[in-house]
Design a protein around this motif. Structure first.
Motif, mmCIF file in Angstrom:
data_model
loop_
_atom_site.group_PDB
_atom_site.id
_atom_site.type_symbol
_atom_site.label_atom_id
_atom_site.label_comp_id
_atom_site.label_asym_id
_atom_site.label_seq_id
_atom_site.Cartn_x
_atom_site.Cartn_y
_atom_site.Cartn_z
ATOM 1 N N UNK A 27 4.250 -17.755 11.847
ATOM 2 C CA UNK A 27 3.583 -18.023 10.577
ATOM 3 C C UNK A 27 2.526 -19.092 10.826
ATOM 4 N N UNK A 28 1.274 -18.803 10.470
ATOM 5 C CA UNK A 28 0.175 -19.739 10.732
ATOM 6 C C UNK A 28 -0.729 -19.865 9.519
ATOM 7 N N UNK A 40 -10.392 -12.960 14.763
ATOM 8 C CA UNK A 40 -9.745 -11.844 15.461
ATOM 9 C C UNK A 40 -8.568 -11.298 14.653
ATOM 10 N N UNK A 41 -7.755 -12.187 14.080
ATOM 11 C CA UNK A 41 -6.623 -11.761 13.261
ATOM 12 C C UNK A 41 -7.079 -10.989 12.025
ATOM 13 N N UNK A 42 -8.139 -11.452 11.376
ATOM 14 C CA UNK A 42 -8.677 -10.733 10.210
ATOM 15 C C UNK A 42 -9.169 -9.349 10.599
ATOM 16 N N UNK A 43 -9.843 -9.254 11.733
ATOM 17 C CA UNK A 43 -10.325 -7.954 12.210
ATOM 18 C C UNK A 43 -9.175 -6.991 12.467
ATOM 19 N N UNK A 44 -8.093 -7.481 13.032
ATOM 20 C CA UNK A 44 -6.916 -6.642 13.275
ATOM 21 C C UNK A 44 -6.267 -6.229 11.955
ATOM 22 N N UNK A 45 -6.123 -7.168 11.032
ATOM 23 C CA UNK A 45 -5.469 -6.898 9.748
ATOM 24 C C UNK A 45 -6.227 -5.864 8.923
ATOM 25 N N UNK A 46 -7.548 -5.866 9.027
ATOM 26 C CA UNK A 46 -8.360 -4.936 8.244
ATOM 27 C C UNK A 46 -8.631 -3.621 8.960
ATOM 28 N N UNK A 47 -8.126 -3.490 10.189
ATOM 29 C CA UNK A 47 -8.307 -2.245 10.938
ATOM 30 C C UNK A 47 -9.614 -2.167 11.704
ATOM 31 N N UNK A 48 -10.430 -3.203 11.658
ATOM 32 C CA UNK A 48 -11.688 -3.213 12.415
ATOM 33 C C UNK A 48 -11.433 -3.395 13.906
ATOM 34 N N UNK A 73 -0.011 -9.792 8.592
ATOM 35 C CA UNK A 73 0.141 -9.756 7.137
ATOM 36 C C UNK A 73 -0.206 -11.119 6.568
ATOM 37 N N UNK A 74 -0.371 -11.175 5.255
ATOM 38 C CA UNK A 74 -0.722 -12.425 4.580
ATOM 39 C C UNK A 74 0.290 -12.713 3.479
ATOM 40 N N UNK A 75 0.636 -13.986 3.339
ATOM 41 C CA UNK A 75 1.538 -14.398 2.270
ATOM 42 C C UNK A 75 1.203 -15.830 1.875
ATOM 43 N N UNK A 76 0.754 -16.012 0.653
ATOM 44 C CA UNK A 76 0.475 -17.347 0.133
ATOM 45 C C UNK A 76 -0.473 -18.167 0.982
ATOM 46 N N UNK A 77 -1.496 -17.545 1.532
ATOM 47 C CA UNK A 77 -2.456 -18.261 2.366
ATOM 48 C C UNK A 77 -2.061 -18.362 3.829
ATOM 49 N N UNK A 78 -0.900 -17.840 4.182
ATOM 50 C CA UNK A 78 -0.429 -17.872 5.566
ATOM 51 C C UNK A 78 -0.652 -16.529 6.241
ATOM 52 N N UNK A 79 -0.852 -16.575 7.529
ATOM 53 C CA UNK A 79 -0.903 -15.394 8.374
ATOM 54 C C UNK A 79 0.493 -15.198 8.966
ATOM 55 N N UNK A 80 1.015 -13.995 8.872
ATOM 56 C CA UNK A 80 2.279 -13.651 9.529
ATOM 57 C C UNK A 80 1.901 -12.688 10.653
#
Length: 86
Positions: A27-28, A40-48, A73-80
């Motif tokens: 959790x980050x 990089x994490x956002x790109x992976x999460x969105x399928x890019x 995944x995202x939860x309350x502003x955190x990256x899982x």
């Protein structure tokens, strides 16, 4: 072509659970807006981005392990960030 990689540090109590697969995630929170890891994490999460790996380093010993990221995944502003168990 190499797979992009993100690297984080974990305290010993979490590190051993993460490495063993008992807790195959971390959790980050993004504390710096220009941190390339979260782009990089956002790109992976969105399928890019289709492939991504993660290294987790033990803050006490410097030991680390490497895994293929399976989900972001995202939860309350955190990256899982989750990975497969080896």
């Amino acid at each position: 072509m190499s797979i992009p990689n993100v690297r984080f540090k974990s305290g010993s109590e979490y590190y051993f659970k993460e490495k063993s697969g008992l807790k195959p995630n971390t959790l980050r929170i993004q504390d710096k807006w220009n941190d390339k890891r979260f782009k990089l994490l956002n790109g992976f999460a969105t399928g890019k981005r289709k492939d991504l790996t993660i290294d987790i380093e033990n803050t006490l010993t410097g030991e680390s392990f490497h895994r293929l990221v399976k989900d972001v995944s995202f939860y309350g502003g955190y990256y899982i960030i989750s990975w497969g168990v080896n």
